[in-house]
Design an enzyme around this catalytic site. Structure first.
Site, PDB file in Angstrom:
ATOM      1  N   ASP A 274       1.014  -0.895  -0.171  1.00  0.00           N
ATOM      2  CA  ASP A 274      -0.232  -0.347   0.136  1.00  0.00           C
ATOM      3  C   ASP A 274       0.963   1.194  -0.169  1.00  0.00           C
ATOM      4  OD1 ASP A 274      -2.193  -2.057   0.029  1.00  0.00           O
ATOM      5  OD2 ASP A 274      -2.298  -1.601   2.274  1.00  0.00           O
TER       6      ASP A 274
ATOM      7  N   LYS B 151      -6.807  -4.798  -2.557  1.00  0.00           N
ATOM      8  CA  LYS B 151      -7.975  -5.049  -1.582  1.00  0.00           C
ATOM      9  C   LYS B 151      -8.824  -4.241  -1.013  1.00  0.00           C
ATOM     10  CE  LYS B 151      -3.520  -4.064   1.516  1.00  0.00           C
ATOM     11  NZ  LYS B 151      -4.543  -3.774   3.043  1.00  0.00           N
TER      12      LYS B 151
ATOM     13  N   CYS C 272      -1.649  -2.033   7.924  1.00  0.00           N
ATOM     14  CA  CYS C 272      -1.543  -2.656   6.907  1.00  0.00           C
ATOM     15  C   CYS C 272      -0.305  -3.987   7.213  1.00  0.00           C
ATOM     16  CB  CYS C 272      -1.833  -2.482   5.795  1.00  0.00           C
ATOM     17  SG  CYS C 272      -3.485  -2.007   5.565  1.00  0.00           S
TER      18      CYS C 272
END
Length: 192
Positions: free
Chosen positions: A21, A84, A117
């Site tokens: 990310d 995601k 994350c």
């Protein structure tokens, strides 16, 4: 290998790089000192993994809202990223399929945010029996305190905390080879 080496020693035949990310709309909110390190070292790891022919898996968290992977990582094409919604990459079937396809048993993790994350992915991977190495100089969060806490908690959970150079030289293992020469050249180009 022994118990210590199985955990702390990266094996090129078993390792995948996971880039989590590193996205356009998240980047400006990050601690900029950590973010600068993340960009420099993630690029070095991407080049190193490509030179060694090792698998790279990249994710994007809700790209419709957070944008795509930053252009400062030219080695990561957004169309190749796994989109995601779950904070942990392991909550996404496409991610798990890509990881299983790579046949990696060791996962080298870079990205952001370290305490969300990255941390959740590390815990899930550890729980699934993977050896997890977090690259401390290629991770970032908005706040230094969140970053530091996630690093400590990840280590307590069983992740190995490493650095870019440590990881790359572990993957090469032996001086004088073509792999060593390729990695050494990349390392020499690195600034502090």
């Amino acid at each position: 290998m022994g118990v210590v080496k199985d955990k702390f020693w990266l094996d090129a035949e078993k390792t995948a790089l996971v880039i989590i990310d590193v996205q356009e709309k998240l980047a400006p909110a990050m601690n900029q000192s950590l973010y600068g390190q993340l960009i420099q070292h993630t690029n070095l790891l991407i080049e190193g993994f490509k030179a060694l022919g090792l698998p790279i898996i990249a994710t994007e968290q809700y790209p419709q809202g957070l944008g795509h992977t930053v252009t400062e990582l030219p080695g990561v094409a957004s169309q190749d990223c796994i989109e995601k919604m779950t904070f942990s990459c392991c909550g996404d079937d496409k991610f798990m399929a890509a990881l299983e396809k790579s046949e990696a048993k060791q996962v080298l993790i870079v990205g952001m945010e370290t305490h969300v994350c990255v941390f959740q992915t590390a815990l899930d991977l550890l729980d699934r029996g993977y050896v997890v190495h977090l690259v401390s100089d290629a991770l970032c969060s908005r706040f230094q305190s969140d970053y530091a806490n996630a690093i400590k908690a990840s280590a307590r959970a069983g992740a190995v905390i490493t650095t870019t150079e440590t990881a790359l030289f572990q993957l090469v293992k032996v001086a004088g080879t073509d792999s060593f020469k390729a990695i050494s050249k990349l390392i020499r180009q690195r600034t502090a």
